[in-house]
Design an enzyme around this catalytic site. Structure first.
Site, PDB file in Angstrom:
ATOM      1  N   THR A   1      -5.717  78.610  31.180  1.00 48.74           N
ATOM      2  CA  THR A   1      -5.030  79.324  30.095  1.00 48.74           C
ATOM      3  C   THR A   1      -5.702  80.441  29.356  1.00 48.74           C
ATOM      4  O   THR A   1      -6.903  80.445  29.093  1.00 48.74           O
ATOM      5  CB  THR A   1      -4.579  78.322  29.005  1.00 48.74           C
TER       6      THR A   1
ATOM      7  N   ASP B   1      -0.321  83.171  29.119  1.00 52.78           N
ATOM      8  CA  ASP B   1      -0.125  83.318  30.570  1.00 52.78           C
ATOM      9  C   ASP B   1       0.752  82.158  31.017  1.00 52.78           C
ATOM     10  O   ASP B   1       1.223  81.379  30.193  1.00 52.78           O
ATOM     11  CB  ASP B   1      -1.481  83.314  31.295  1.00 52.78           C
TER      12      ASP B   1
ATOM     13  N   ARG C   1       0.037  79.998  34.025  1.00 56.04           N
ATOM     14  CA  ARG C   1      -0.497  79.178  35.125  1.00 56.04           C
ATOM     15  C   ARG C   1      -0.979  77.827  34.599  1.00 56.04           C
ATOM     16  O   ARG C   1      -1.708  77.761  33.607  1.00 56.04           O
ATOM     17  CB  ARG C   1      -1.670  79.906  35.783  1.00 56.04           C
TER      18      ARG C   1
ATOM     19  N   LYS D   1       4.103  78.036  27.938  1.00 60.84           N
ATOM     20  CA  LYS D   1       3.045  77.575  27.054  1.00 60.84           C
ATOM     21  C   LYS D   1       3.336  77.866  25.591  1.00 60.84           C
ATOM     22  O   LYS D   1       2.539  77.499  24.726  1.00 60.84           O
ATOM     23  CB  LYS D   1       1.723  78.231  27.440  1.00 60.84           C
TER      24      LYS D   1
ATOM     25  N   GLY E   1      -5.207  73.608  26.926  1.00 58.01           N
ATOM     26  CA  GLY E   1      -5.879  72.322  27.054  1.00 58.01           C
ATOM     27  C   GLY E   1      -5.070  71.415  27.961  1.00 58.01           C
ATOM     28  O   GLY E   1      -4.494  71.864  28.930  1.00 58.01           O
TER      29      GLY E   1
ATOM     30  N   SER F   1      -9.419  79.045  28.421  1.00 54.44           N
ATOM     31  CA  SER F   1     -10.550  79.479  29.237  1.00 54.44           C
ATOM     32  C   SER F   1     -10.617  80.993  29.322  1.00 54.44           C
ATOM     33  O   SER F   1     -11.672  81.577  29.548  1.00 54.44           O
ATOM     34  CB  SER F   1     -10.452  78.872  30.643  1.00 54.44           C
TER      35      SER F   1
ATOM     36  N   ASP G   1     -10.035  85.726  34.431  1.00 56.95           N
ATOM     37  CA  ASP G   1     -10.327  84.301  34.325  1.00 56.95           C
ATOM     38  C   ASP G   1      -9.575  83.584  35.436  1.00 56.95           C
ATOM     39  O   ASP G   1      -8.383  83.806  35.624  1.00 56.95           O
ATOM     40  CB  ASP G   1      -9.882  83.777  32.959  1.00 56.95           C
TER      41      ASP G   1
ATOM     42  N   SER H   1      -6.484  81.241  34.470  1.00 56.74           N
ATOM     43  CA  SER H   1      -5.218  81.825  33.989  1.00 56.74           C
ATOM     44  C   SER H   1      -4.647  82.700  35.077  1.00 56.74           C
ATOM     45  O   SER H   1      -5.380  83.267  35.892  1.00 56.74           O
ATOM     46  CB  SER H   1      -5.448  82.684  32.757  1.00 56.74           C
TER      47      SER H   1
END
Lengths: 268, 264
Positions: free
Chosen positions: A38, A54, A56, A70, A84, A166, A203, A206
């Protein structure tokens, strides 16, 4: 005989924790919680809040869902991004949304962002970080727009812009370069989209699309999949199997109904 | 912790667990590990040794595959190099042309991969000059196996795929585990998304569970299968993506094709 109802004790019930430890010793492997990896972001602009995320969801290093949501609904004037453990963010926001609605009916007033923040932090602190939900709460109430960052252990920060997950470092680098006070609406949307895209591309936790929510006085605009920079190209070949590829080894038909009188039912 | 999903690696995986606490690998590091003494404030000062450990390996992610045909061989690798959740490089090729008939794809710890390729290239040069002919792929495979086994107790942490044409011009793929066990195969996938790609290859290249399918695979189809395998792996594996390099080895030479993959 009537029995006195026991008032439930507050705090975390550790009975299952003991049981899980015991089972793990016996060799049972606990199922892995899916984490959203995320990038989630929030920004306050001139007349409101823009939230971005995002889409994913990962299970360790495999993508479990390519287009998940999300940004969760809390109240007509409040939304919450969650990073999380996916189940934790879903259930926590649903519970607090429910509590807020009851609160609204009780008080007869529009809910305040600080109320939601207090509900969330008190619950997360009670679970001592075991509920892995890192949230960005944004809303517009009588005091204007507010943005709160809520961490899994229950601490909160009140900020004009924030990122979590992240991909938070990648997104924050964009914010720290380009954020300023009193952004215009479209500028804020562009900034949020670029921040989330920085997380998506830099990242590995994500990816996929950008979801955006804009919260202003009296209205919320939900832009699901505002940007889709990762569409899959057409495949090179078709892998459709011709009929008969899977061979039928045996066919057995059992008549479950035996018609002895009258006409058989027309089942064509 | 690196785990390899090669079939011969079942015993290897077991061994790693049992000798990690043993002398073999850890000897080198326990001599290097520095012991420091820390002061702890528990009723007076008690000194406690803290051991610092150096772990020599890391997983750089990435996926490769190799398909052997009648008179061609296809070796494909993605080019993303990552560490944890970070991307180190979007274009870092993992497949190397070793000779006119062989391409090696390495997956796992790339520093060991590059060192291994360098060593192989040096030995190939020696062979060419002392035998007056280029090395055949079967000889190269055996040499790679012995090179890997020579570091049996401090392995090259890479899964290798060697693809090319044998002396009769037929395509062949050799797959290796980190310590040198190898065998010739028709198709093999290696790396982080091996578990996603191998079943697809088994079905579309080896025609498993397809009793009515034709048994010859053309070069065009093999390249299409490789591309689709990678786009699918990119969707679901976070370590696969960025660019794809496809090496096609035929009798008249080796051609390389570079293709874009999703960068998220």
């Amino acid at each position: 005989m009537t029995q006195r109802l026991e008032k439930p004790k507050g705090g975390f019930n550790f009975d299952n924790y003991q049981r899980n430890l015991f089972l793990e010793q016996k060799g049972l492997s606990l199922p892995k919680a899916i984490s959203t990896g995320t990038t989630i972001v929030g920004v306050i602009f001139k007349d409101g809040i823009v939230l971005g995320a995002d889409t994913r969801a990962t299970e360790d290093t495999i993508v479990a869902e390519k287009n998940c949501k999300k940004i969760h609904y809390l109240a007509p004037n409040m939304y919450c991004c969650g990073a999380g453990t996916a189940a934790d963010t879903e259930f926590t926001t649903a519970l607090i949304s429910s509590k807020l609605e009851l609160h609204r009916l009780n008080t007869g007033r529009e809910a305040r962002v600080t109320t939601a923040m207090t509900f969330l932090k008190q619950m997360l602190f009670r679970y001592q970080g075991n509920v892995g939900a890192a949230l960005i709460l944004g809303g517009f109430d009588v005091n204007g727009p507010s943005l709160f960052l809520i961490h899994p252990h229950g601490s909160t920060d009140k900020t004009p812009y924030g990122t979590m997950g992240s991909g938070s470092l990648a997104a924050m680098s964009v914010f720290e370069t380009r954020w300023r006070k009193n952004l215009e609406r479209q500028e804020a949307i562009d900034l949020v989209k670029d921040a989330v895209e920085a997380g998506i591309f830099n990242d590995l936790g994500s990816g996929s699309n950008v979801d955006i929510n804009i919260i202003e006085r009296g209205r919320c605009e939900i832009l699901r999949n505002y940007a889709k920079p990762n569409e899959r190209d057409e495949k090179q070949a078709s892998y459709k199997y011709p009929r008969g590829t899977t061979s039928i080894l045996k066919e057995s038909i059992r008549n479950l109904v035996l018609v002895t009188e009258g006409e058989a039912m027309d089942i064509s | 912790m690196l785990t390899f999903r090669s079939p011969f690696l079942v015993t290897w995986g077991y061994l790693i667990k049992s000798f990690k606490p043993l002398a073999a690998v850890t000897i080198a590091f326990s001599m290097n590990s520095m012991s420091q003494y820390a002061e702890t404030f528990v009723s007076g000062s008690i000194s406690v040794p803290i051991e610092h450990r150096f772990y020599p390996y890391t997983d750089n992610g990435g996926t490769s595959l190799a398909i052997a045909g009648e008179d061609f061989c296809v070796v494909a690798s993605d080019t993303r190099q990552s560490e944890g959740f970070l991307i180190n490089a979007r274009y870092s090729p993992k497949a190397f042309k070793l000779s006119e008939t062989a391409v090696l794809a390495t997956n796992g710890f790339l520093a060991d991969g590059f060192a291994l390729v360098k060593r192989l290239e040096q030995r190939l040069e020696w062979y060419k000059h002392s035998h007056n002919k280029p090395m055949s792929i079967s000889a190269l495979a055996q040499m790679l196996s012995t090179t890997l086994y020579s570091k049996r107790f401090f392995p090259y942490y890479v899964g290798n795929l060697l693809g090319g044409l044998d002396e009769n011009g037929r395509g062949v793929v050799y797959s290796f585990d980190p310590v040198g066990s190898y065998k010739p195969e028709v198709c093999r996938a290696g790396g982080s998304a091996a578990a996603l790609v191998q079943p697809f290859l088994d079905n579309q290249v080896s025609f498993k569970h397809q009793p009515t399918a034709t048994r010859t695979l053309s070069l065009e189809m093999a390249v299409k299968i490789a591309k689709d395998a990678f786009t699918s792996a990119t969707e679901r594996d976070i370590y696969t993506g960025d660019y794809l390099e496809i090496f096609v080895i035929k009798r008249d030479g080796i051609t390389v094709e570079k293709m874009e993959l999703k960068k998220d």
